[in-house]
Scaffold this active site. Structure first.
Site, PDB file in Angstrom:
ATOM      1  CB  VAL A  30      -0.908   0.001   1.252  1.00 30.46           C
ATOM      2  CG1 VAL A  30      -0.093   0.139   2.537  1.00 30.46           C
ATOM      3  CG2 VAL A  30      -2.011   1.057   1.182  1.00 30.46           C
ATOM      4  CB  VAL A  80       8.311  -2.541 -11.379  1.00 28.05           C
ATOM      5  CG1 VAL A  80       9.572  -2.715 -12.204  1.00 28.05           C
ATOM      6  CG2 VAL A  80       7.897  -1.070 -11.325  1.00 28.05           C
ATOM      7  CG  HIS A 121      12.822  -5.356  11.943  1.00 30.14           C
ATOM      8  ND1 HIS A 121      13.192  -5.223  13.273  1.00 30.14           N
ATOM      9  CD2 HIS A 121      11.640  -4.702  11.815  1.00 30.14           C
ATOM     10  CE1 HIS A 121      12.261  -4.534  13.923  1.00 30.14           C
ATOM     11  NE2 HIS A 121      11.317  -4.203  13.057  1.00 30.14           N
ATOM     12  CG  HIS A 147      12.209  -1.889  16.233  1.00 26.11           C
ATOM     13  ND1 HIS A 147      10.968  -2.472  16.396  1.00 26.11           N
ATOM     14  CD2 HIS A 147      12.938  -2.267  17.319  1.00 26.11           C
ATOM     15  CE1 HIS A 147      10.953  -3.173  17.534  1.00 26.11           C
ATOM     16  NE2 HIS A 147      12.147  -3.055  18.096  1.00 26.11           N
TER      17      HIS A 147
END
Length: 590
Positions: free
Chosen positions: A110, A258, A528, A568
């Site tokens: 999104v 893409v 992560h 993070h």
């Protein structure tokens, strides 16, 4: 609502135009830069490059434009985003370190990318992290001291939702109040907060209080800082892109993948990779456009290497398996994948209320959601934790394994302890009864390395994702030491009348062998991923983030980090992109 506004005003060209599909207007426009991906990296680049009124930018996002959706905006609804329409819905290959389990691997799909689906904790990384990046890249511009101006471009420290006095919760002298991304300390107090603070004071040798972990030195016990403002999630779309929406030189194309990059020429034996192919479905029309100046690849640590491999850039022998012609043989592409490891460790508690009540009681949850909808207050405006510890493993653990400390240095943690006012697990559902506090242990400086590879030559097929979680004995040992530290912290006098007992499989794991079995069975990903197109002398990128062996192509996302930041990862990605934008703009003025 914002998407509708953009569509209705774009004809006047006073604002950015949002395209749901490739129109003739878009296809017939010449863009200086085509940016692929609207996460932290891509949104920063779109914003900063369009600050030059003469620079025309196209931003292509595979996901949709619904970045103001309530499930995204409400921090307390973040758990609903995995396996939703806002998720790429990747799944890992069987993980040897997780007893051959496959696990969900969420990535944002999104506008806002994974900043719209993550857990919102904001970390800058450490002095040692950035100085190591500078050393590996050979560019002192990536050092902590030289990045401070870019850190401040990101940082906008705001008041917490409840407006409480924040003295003693962060250091205002090291923060900015005019950056782009709104950040705050927790805006809802929890009963366990005072206990966590007291435990740190009681056990100050092991858990020293750190006023601000974003000082460049994370070590110790701190209050969290999150990308939350007025109780609502802050994403790269609500921050960087919202600023850029006011410029007519930005166009945004959503719902469009893409499929590959294509060469448009050749310079000194290097392919000019400024051609971009894209489509909206596997059987749909494939369009091709060319950037006048550069393509900026910001699709993230999973999709960026995937796109490069589909384009013929990667390990030539791997590409040959799928009949993909090799343009640039760069075996490092897709390797070096690093991630943090999540493990929730629960205790039953003597309490009249924990956040478990909100998760079990639909009436209470509805009341709290209504409160959040009205003014951003209540439990749905909370970050996942108000407090955490960043700690280092005893050096004897590494010497016993005949290895060295994998962290970047003394300001960087080996593991993180996240205090959670509820039952926290990615493996076990919330029990029907009981109230809990959990300590999530996180291997923050891992030694394991995984990879992204092709499953097929079809760009609409997901790549193979192998983060190799807990793939080394060192990482298991770090997790073991993290659990011991968590137990030490919860044994502080501050918790004496609160803690009842360790719960379930966690309580049953006491010996090293039992702990190892528990760790392998219960761990998961913190989501992560980084490092799959690393900069550095042995990496895929030059220090300025241009892709080696090519012309006209730069990578600006978390895949560029050679080592995982000991924090993070959204914050370091914003910071990396701010400097990348400065580097690109410098080329425009030459």
């Amino acid at each position: 609502m914002l998407s509708f506004l953009l569509l209705t005003v774009c004809a006047a060209r006073a604002y950015a135009a949002l395209f749901e599909s490739p129109t003739s207007e878009l296809l017939n426009t010449t863009y200086d830069f085509i940016i692929i991906g609207a996460g932290a990296g891509g949104a920063v680049m779109a914003n900063r490059l369009t600050e030059d009124a003469g620079t025309k930018v196209l931003l292509i996002e595979a996901g949709g434009s619904d970045f103001m959706n309530q499930n995204i905006s409400a921090p307390g609804l973040s758990s609903t985003l995995t396996h939703s329409k806002f998720d790429w819905n990747f799944t890992t290959t069987p993980q040897v370190g997780l007893n051959n389990r496959t696990v969900a691997y969420p990535r944002g799909f999104v506008l806002g990318g994974s900043t719209a689906t993550n857990q919102m904790i904001f970390c800058r990384g450490t002095k040692d992290d950035w100085n190591r990046f500078a050393n590996v890249s050979g560019d002192d511009g990536w050092s902590w001291e030289n990045l401070i101006p870019f850190i401040f471009k990101v940082d906008n420290m705001t008041a917490p939702t409840d407006g409480h006095n924040t003295t003693g919760q962060f250091n205002p002298t090291i923060h900015n109040t005019s950056g782009v991304v709104d950040i705050s300390v927790p805006g809802v107090s929890l009963a366990i907060d005072s206990r966590g603070l007291n435990a740190s004071q009681e056990l100050s040798q092991e858990f020293p209080f750190n006023l601000d972990y974003n000082s460049g030195d994370t070590i110790g016990f701190s209050w969290t800082q999150s990308t939350i403002h007025n109780g609502r999630r802050v994403t790269s779309a609500t921050s960087y892109l919202t600023q850029a929406f006011n410029r007519s030189n930005l166009d945004i194309l959503v719902n469009t993948r893409v499929t590959k990059l294509v060469p448009v020429g050749n310079y000194s034996g290097k392919p000019d990779m400024r051609g971009v192919q894209f489509a909206q479905s596997a059987n749909g029309t494939v369009y091709t456009m060319q950037a006048a100046k550069e393509v900026i690849l910001s699709a993230g640590s999973v999709k960026s290497p995937h796109i490069l491999m589909l384009s013929g850039i990667g390990d030539a022998s791997h590409l040959a398996l799928f009949n993909i012609t090799s343009l640039v043989d760069l075996p490092v592409i897709g390797t070096n994948l690093q991630d943090h490891v999540f493990l929730g460790n629960p205790w039953t508690v003597n309490a009249n209320f924990t956040l478990d009540d909100v998760h079990r009681n639909a009436t209470l949850a509805a009341e709290q959601l209504a409160l959040w909808q009205a003014n951003g207050t209540g439990f749905f405006g909370l970050p996942p934790t108000n407090q955490f510890n960043w700690l280092r493993t005893n050096s004897s653990v590494f010497s016993s394994l005949n290895t060295t400390d994998p962290s970047a240095g003394p300001t960087s943690a080996n593991f993180e302890l996240i205090i959670s006012d509820n039952f926290a697990s990615k493996r076990v559902a919330l029990p029907a009864t009981g109230r809990f506090v959990s300590m999530v242990t996180n291997v923050i400086s891992p030694t394991s390395r995984g990879n992204i590879s092709l499953a097929s030559a079809d760009p609409f097929d997901a790549p193979l994702v192998n983060p190799n979680l807990l793939g080394t004995d060192v990482d298991v040992a770090i997790m073991r030491s993290a659990i011991q530290a968590a137990r030490n912290f919860m044994a502080a006098p501050a918790w004496a009348d609160y803690i009842i007992s360790e719960f379930g499989a966690f309580g049953e794991a006491q010996t090293d062998d039992e702990l190892d079995a528990y760790i392998h069975d219960q761990s998961d990903t913190v989501d992560h991923p980084i490092g799959t197109i690393p900069m550095g002398t042995d990496g895929a990128l030059e220090a300025n983030l241009t892709l080696k062996g090519t012309v006209g192509l730069r990578v600006v996302d978390a895949s560029a980090f050679p080592f995982i930041p000991s924090g993070h990862t959204q914050g370091p990605t914003y910071i990396l992109a701010e400097r990348a934008a400065s580097l690109v703009r410098a080329t425009l003025s030459n």
